[in-house]
Design an enzyme around this catalytic site. Structure first.
Site, PDB file in Angstrom:
ATOM      1  N   THR A 144     -14.834  -7.463  -8.683  1.00 22.78           N
ATOM      2  CA  THR A 144     -15.875  -7.998  -7.820  1.00 22.78           C
ATOM      3  C   THR A 144     -17.048  -8.564  -8.615  1.00 22.78           C
ATOM      4  O   THR A 144     -17.380  -8.060  -9.699  1.00 22.78           O
ATOM      5  CB  THR A 144     -16.373  -6.885  -6.861  1.00 22.78           C
ATOM      6  OG1 THR A 144     -17.517  -7.360  -6.163  1.00 22.78           O
ATOM      7  CG2 THR A 144     -16.764  -5.616  -7.599  1.00 22.78           C
ATOM      8  N   SER A 187     -23.410  -0.077  -5.157  1.00 25.43           N
ATOM      9  CA  SER A 187     -22.925   0.892  -4.159  1.00 25.43           C
ATOM     10  C   SER A 187     -21.871   1.749  -4.850  1.00 25.43           C
ATOM     11  O   SER A 187     -21.413   1.417  -5.956  1.00 25.43           O
ATOM     12  CB  SER A 187     -22.271   0.177  -2.965  1.00 25.43           C
ATOM     13  OG  SER A 187     -21.035  -0.404  -3.357  1.00 25.43           O
ATOM     14  N   TYR A 189     -18.826   1.996  -3.916  1.00 23.63           N
ATOM     15  CA  TYR A 189     -17.645   1.126  -4.042  1.00 23.63           C
ATOM     16  C   TYR A 189     -17.742   0.266  -5.303  1.00 23.63           C
ATOM     17  O   TYR A 189     -16.813   0.217  -6.118  1.00 23.63           O
ATOM     18  CB  TYR A 189     -17.492   0.237  -2.791  1.00 23.63           C
ATOM     19  CG  TYR A 189     -16.764  -1.045  -3.117  1.00 23.63           C
ATOM     20  CD1 TYR A 189     -15.397  -1.025  -3.378  1.00 23.63           C
ATOM     21  CD2 TYR A 189     -17.451  -2.263  -3.232  1.00 23.63           C
ATOM     22  CE1 TYR A 189     -14.735  -2.194  -3.731  1.00 23.63           C
ATOM     23  CE2 TYR A 189     -16.796  -3.417  -3.579  1.00 23.63           C
ATOM     24  CZ  TYR A 189     -15.439  -3.382  -3.827  1.00 23.63           C
ATOM     25  OH  TYR A 189     -14.781  -4.526  -4.202  1.00 23.63           O
ATOM     26  N   HIS A 190     -18.884  -0.419  -5.478  1.00 22.12           N
ATOM     27  CA  HIS A 190     -19.019  -1.288  -6.648  1.00 22.12           C
ATOM     28  C   HIS A 190     -18.953  -0.471  -7.947  1.00 22.12           C
ATOM     29  O   HIS A 190     -18.439  -0.936  -8.958  1.00 22.12           O
ATOM     30  CB  HIS A 190     -20.328  -2.092  -6.569  1.00 22.12           C
ATOM     31  CG  HIS A 190     -20.309  -3.186  -5.521  1.00 22.12           C
ATOM     32  ND1 HIS A 190     -20.869  -3.038  -4.281  1.00 22.12           N
ATOM     33  CD2 HIS A 190     -19.787  -4.431  -5.536  1.00 22.12           C
ATOM     34  CE1 HIS A 190     -20.700  -4.152  -3.578  1.00 22.12           C
ATOM     35  NE2 HIS A 190     -20.040  -5.021  -4.307  1.00 22.12           N
ATOM     36  N   LYS A 193     -15.538  -0.076  -9.216  1.00 18.14           N
ATOM     37  CA  LYS A 193     -15.015  -1.287  -9.874  1.00 18.14           C
ATOM     38  C   LYS A 193     -15.481  -1.350 -11.329  1.00 18.14           C
ATOM     39  O   LYS A 193     -14.776  -1.846 -12.200  1.00 18.14           O
ATOM     40  CB  LYS A 193     -15.472  -2.540  -9.116  1.00 18.14           C
ATOM     41  CG  LYS A 193     -14.851  -2.670  -7.747  1.00 18.14           C
ATOM     42  CD  LYS A 193     -13.374  -3.012  -7.841  1.00 18.14           C
ATOM     43  CE  LYS A 193     -12.757  -3.226  -6.479  1.00 18.14           C
ATOM     44  NZ  LYS A 193     -11.354  -3.605  -6.502  1.00 18.14           N
TER      45      LYS A 193
HETATM   46  P1  NAD Z   1      -8.365  -4.373   2.522  1.00 22.97           P
HETATM   47  O1  NAD Z   1      -8.967  -3.041   2.788  1.00 22.97           O
HETATM   48  O2  NAD Z   1      -8.150  -5.293   3.660  1.00 22.97           O
HETATM   49  O3  NAD Z   1      -6.969  -4.194   1.761  1.00 22.97           O
HETATM   50  C1  NAD Z   1      -6.718  -3.181   0.825  1.00 22.97           C
HETATM   51  C2  NAD Z   1      -5.317  -2.645   1.089  1.00 22.97           C
HETATM   52  O4  NAD Z   1      -5.018  -1.629   0.130  1.00 22.97           O
HETATM   53  C3  NAD Z   1      -5.182  -2.014   2.467  1.00 22.97           C
HETATM   54  O5  NAD Z   1      -4.081  -2.552   3.157  1.00 22.97           O
HETATM   55  C4  NAD Z   1      -5.017  -0.518   2.197  1.00 22.97           C
HETATM   56  O6  NAD Z   1      -4.201   0.119   3.152  1.00 22.97           O
HETATM   57  C5  NAD Z   1      -4.406  -0.532   0.790  1.00 22.97           C
HETATM   58  N1  NAD Z   1      -4.713   0.676  -0.006  1.00 22.97           N
HETATM   59  C6  NAD Z   1      -5.926   1.239  -0.237  1.00 22.97           C
HETATM   60  N2  NAD Z   1      -5.777   2.329  -1.017  1.00 22.97           N
HETATM   61  C7  NAD Z   1      -4.452   2.450  -1.291  1.00 22.97           C
HETATM   62  C8  NAD Z   1      -3.682   3.377  -2.035  1.00 22.97           C
HETATM   63  N3  NAD Z   1      -4.238   4.433  -2.631  1.00 22.97           N
HETATM   64  N4  NAD Z   1      -2.341   3.188  -2.126  1.00 22.97           N
HETATM   65  C9  NAD Z   1      -1.751   2.137  -1.503  1.00 22.97           C
HETATM   66  N5  NAD Z   1      -2.422   1.231  -0.760  1.00 22.97           N
HETATM   67  C10 NAD Z   1      -3.766   1.390  -0.657  1.00 22.97           C
HETATM   68  O7  NAD Z   1      -9.267  -5.065   1.400  1.00 22.97           O
HETATM   69  P2  NAD Z   1      -9.293  -6.591   0.924  1.00 22.97           P
HETATM   70  O8  NAD Z   1     -10.463  -7.250   1.527  1.00 22.97           O
HETATM   71  O9  NAD Z   1      -7.951  -7.186   1.058  1.00 22.97           O
HETATM   72  O10 NAD Z   1      -9.629  -6.384  -0.614  1.00 22.97           O
HETATM   73  C11 NAD Z   1      -8.561  -6.242  -1.563  1.00 22.97           C
HETATM   74  C12 NAD Z   1      -9.140  -6.109  -2.954  1.00 22.97           C
HETATM   75  O11 NAD Z   1      -9.934  -7.259  -3.248  1.00 22.97           O
HETATM   76  C13 NAD Z   1     -10.061  -4.898  -3.085  1.00 22.97           C
HETATM   77  O12 NAD Z   1      -9.793  -4.220  -4.286  1.00 22.97           O
HETATM   78  C14 NAD Z   1     -11.450  -5.489  -3.101  1.00 22.97           C
HETATM   79  O13 NAD Z   1     -12.284  -4.721  -3.918  1.00 22.97           O
HETATM   80  C15 NAD Z   1     -11.222  -6.874  -3.670  1.00 22.97           C
HETATM   81  N6  NAD Z   1     -12.249  -7.828  -3.180  1.00 22.97           N
HETATM   82  C16 NAD Z   1     -12.335  -8.110  -1.831  1.00 22.97           C
HETATM   83  C17 NAD Z   1     -13.313  -8.998  -1.389  1.00 22.97           C
HETATM   84  C18 NAD Z   1     -13.510  -9.327   0.071  1.00 22.97           C
HETATM   85  O14 NAD Z   1     -14.495 -10.025   0.401  1.00 22.97           O
HETATM   86  N7  NAD Z   1     -12.632  -8.879   0.975  1.00 22.97           N
HETATM   87  C19 NAD Z   1     -14.174  -9.608  -2.331  1.00 22.97           C
HETATM   88  C20 NAD Z   1     -14.046  -9.290  -3.678  1.00 22.97           C
HETATM   89  C21 NAD Z   1     -13.054  -8.398  -4.084  1.00 22.97           C
HETATM   90  N1  USQ Z   2     -25.520  -8.576   4.903  1.00 23.59           N
HETATM   91  C1  USQ Z   2     -26.380  -9.022   5.906  1.00 23.59           C
HETATM   92  N2  USQ Z   2     -25.967  -8.910   7.182  1.00 23.59           N
HETATM   93  C2  USQ Z   2     -24.754  -8.406   7.535  1.00 23.59           C
HETATM   94  C3  USQ Z   2     -23.871  -7.961   6.511  1.00 23.59           C
HETATM   95  C4  USQ Z   2     -24.290  -8.053   5.211  1.00 23.59           C
HETATM   96  O1  USQ Z   2     -27.481  -9.494   5.644  1.00 23.59           O
HETATM   97  O2  USQ Z   2     -24.449  -8.352   8.734  1.00 23.59           O
HETATM   98  C5  USQ Z   2     -25.923  -8.720   3.498  1.00 23.59           C
HETATM   99  C6  USQ Z   2     -25.848  -7.454   2.657  1.00 23.59           C
HETATM  100  O3  USQ Z   2     -27.046  -6.706   2.742  1.00 23.59           O
HETATM  101  C7  USQ Z   2     -25.599  -8.024   1.261  1.00 23.59           C
HETATM  102  C8  USQ Z   2     -24.779  -9.283   1.517  1.00 23.59           C
HETATM  103  O4  USQ Z   2     -24.987  -9.620   2.899  1.00 23.59           O
HETATM  104  O5  USQ Z   2     -26.797  -8.432   0.673  1.00 23.59           O
HETATM  105  C9  USQ Z   2     -23.294  -9.147   1.265  1.00 23.59           C
HETATM  106  O6  USQ Z   2     -22.768  -8.088   2.035  1.00 23.59           O
HETATM  107  P1  USQ Z   2     -21.224  -8.076   2.423  1.00 23.59           P
HETATM  108  O7  USQ Z   2     -20.950  -6.878   3.255  1.00 23.59           O
HETATM  109  O8  USQ Z   2     -20.810  -9.398   2.924  1.00 23.59           O
HETATM  110  O9  USQ Z   2     -20.537  -7.942   0.957  1.00 23.59           O
HETATM  111  P2  USQ Z   2     -20.459  -6.738  -0.054  1.00 23.59           P
HETATM  112  O10 USQ Z   2     -20.949  -5.475   0.509  1.00 23.59           O
HETATM  113  O11 USQ Z   2     -21.070  -7.208  -1.323  1.00 23.59           O
HETATM  114  O12 USQ Z   2     -18.891  -6.560  -0.271  1.00 23.59           O
HETATM  115  C10 USQ Z   2     -17.936  -7.613  -0.076  1.00 23.59           C
HETATM  116  C11 USQ Z   2     -16.557  -6.983  -0.027  1.00 23.59           C
HETATM  117  C12 USQ Z   2     -16.264  -6.306  -1.365  1.00 23.59           C
HETATM  118  C13 USQ Z   2     -16.451  -7.309  -2.488  1.00 23.59           C
HETATM  119  C14 USQ Z   2     -17.816  -7.966  -2.450  1.00 23.59           C
HETATM  120  C15 USQ Z   2     -17.918  -9.146  -3.412  1.00 23.59           C
HETATM  121  O13 USQ Z   2     -16.480  -6.048   1.033  1.00 23.59           O
HETATM  122  O14 USQ Z   2     -14.951  -5.802  -1.372  1.00 23.59           O
HETATM  123  O15 USQ Z   2     -16.283  -6.679  -3.727  1.00 23.59           O
HETATM  124  O16 USQ Z   2     -18.024  -8.530  -1.132  1.00 23.59           O
HETATM  125  S1  USQ Z   2     -19.509  -9.315  -4.094  1.00 23.59           S
HETATM  126  O17 USQ Z   2     -20.493  -9.254  -3.001  1.00 23.59           O
HETATM  127  O18 USQ Z   2     -19.548 -10.605  -4.752  1.00 23.59           O
HETATM  128  O19 USQ Z   2     -19.685  -8.209  -4.975  1.00 23.59           O
END
Ligand code: NAD
Ligand code: USQ
Length: 405
Positions: A144, A187, A189-190, A193
């Protein structure tokens, strides 16, 4: 190529699996379906009607003639992970299998623990398993942009994982080096990563594993070329206060006339990428593995950056809806600049999709079409980064952000 897609039932994993299958790769999806169980825990569903995993896969076989296998397995179980790698002998593992929502990771002490346990353990099991099965498999991990943090005073372009530095040695000589960019997670979560990234450094150094870490921005959009082919293939669309990401939330809110939930001043600047480009970039990453013995290859997977209040104004301008500036439940910089380098993926010939090209399609194809499935009660965020934030928000509004709207 034989490719294992860990987390292939999720928002990014599902369309990526179809994209790679369409390109002729032999794809196996592995998922423990935890994300679908979390939907039940939160009482929130995808805005789009996603089908059960098996039904999606038979629909794909029907429309494409290509078979994708599915294994329900938990990557936090090392025995299971090892058997999987031994049985399938993949050339590439794409690792999406983590708990990916920052607000969900901050909900309670139990949610913090779950996120750390799940993400760290899954990533370590995969690395450990690749070494135990010969070490040739290329690991492509979805990281991320958030590992870099957003708190820099100077608007320096964020490099791709490594920072060139110069410093004085003890004898006064000037030394040049390239170091891992100082992490600053925002966070739990972050933070997981960042810990993944440290494990990648170790396994690349000690075991010469070939690792690509894609530092991805916020993914927006829903459909791709493949998921559009049949309604049974539709991708998920999260809009709830935990899993919904900001731009998709704004688009959905505008479709139902819900004032756009901007946290704080909306001065936060973030990186964005369309889901179709997620698939394309991953396909490119697979074609360009690092050599054995190289340090992890880190690429910034993002198309453009935007300040949130500009996004809100753009969506409000398109739809005529109102904007609500709400107390921020998160502990983050109120205003930040963000300039990001993405030369590596651009160097493979990738031409990103930009907001102005696809925003309207998203509104018509998804948010307006499925607006009737939205549960407005699930829109407010009820996860707070600190107890002080929770207290002050409750004092200001009585309850979470819905009351402020
Ligand atoms: P998602 O939650 O939709 O998908 C993740 C999938 O992994 C789910 O289907 C879940 O069931 C599976 N999973 C979780 N833990 C598991 C485990 N222990 N064993 C097997 N399966 C497991 O999330 P997403 O949005 O598709 O994100 C996928 C990846 O991409 C994540 O690692 C996330 O950090 C990264 N990412 C997502 C975004 C975004 O905006 N969605 C942005 C940047 C990075
Ligand atoms: N935000 C708002 N209003 C909302 C939701 C979010 O203002 O209704 C703000 C948050 O405070 C934050 C920004 O929008 O400042 C982004 O929030 P987000 O929920 O869209 O994204 P984030 O929490 O950063 O996480 C998402 C994905 C995560 C991925 C990350 C990429 O859930 O898996 O790693 O985006 S990044 O942001 O580039 O790190």
């Amino acid at each position: 190529m034989k490719i294992l897609v860990l987390g292939g039932d999720g928002f990014c994993g599902w369309p990526t699996s179809l994209h790679l299958s369409d390109l002729g790769h032999d794809v196996v999806i592995v998922d423990n379906l935890s994300r679908r169980r979390i939907d039940s825990e939160l009482g929130a569903e995808s805005l789009t009607p996603i089908r059960p995993a098996k039904e999606r896969l038979s629909a794909w076989l029907h429309v494409s003639g290509r078979r994708i296998s599915f294994l329900e397995a938990d990557m936090t179980d090392f025995g299971v992970t090892l058997d999987l790698l031994r049985d399938e002998c993949p050339e590439v593992v794409i690792h999406f299998a983590e708990q990916r929502a920052a607000p969900y990771s901050m909900k309670s002490p139990e949610h913090k623990n779950y996120t750390v346990r799940n993400n760290i353990c899954a990533t370590h099991n995969v690395l450990n398993g690749i070494v135990a099965t010969g070490g040739e498999t290329h690991l492509v991990h979805l990281g991320t942009m958030g590992v870099y943090g957003y708190g820099h005073d100077e608007p320096v372009p964020v490099p791709e994982g490594y920072l060139d530095v110069r410093f004085a040695a003890i004898d006064g000589r000037e030394i040049s080096d390239s170091i891992v960019y100082p992490p600053s997670p925002g966070s739990i979560y972050h933070m997981t990563k960042v810990m993944d990234a440290t494990m990648f450094q170790y396994y690349a150094k000690n075991d010469h594993l070939r690792i690509t870490d894609l530092h991805q921005g916020i993914v927006w959009g829903t459909q791709t070329e493949q998921t559009r082919r049949d309604e049974r293939l539709i991708n998920r669309f999260d809009y709830d206060g935990d899993y919904g990401t900001v731009l998709n939330r704004f688009l959905m809110q505008s479709a139902i006339g819900y004032p756009l939930t901007v946290y704080g001043t909306g001065g936060q600047t973030r990186a964005f990428i369309h889901i179709q480009d997620t698939c394309r970039c991953i396909a490119n990453a697979i074609e360009h593995p690092p050599g054995r013995g190289s340090r992890p290859q880190i690429m910034n997977q993002m198309a453009e950056t935007h300040r949130l209040r500009d996004l809100a104004e753009m969506v409000a301008g398109m739809s005529g809806c109102e904007i609500a500036y709400l107390p921020n439940p998160r502990n983050e910089m109120a205003e930040n600049d963000l300039v990001v380098r993405n030369d590596s993926l651009r160097g493979f010939g990738w031409e990103p999709i930009h907001l102005d090209q696809a925003l309207m399609t998203e509104v018509i194809e998804i948010t307006q079409k499925y607006a009737h499935r939205c549960d407005r009660a699930k829109i407010p965020s009820t996860s707070y980064w600190t107890q002080e934030r929770e207290r002050s928000q409750t004092e200001q509004t009585g309850t979470p952000d819905v009351a402020a709207v």
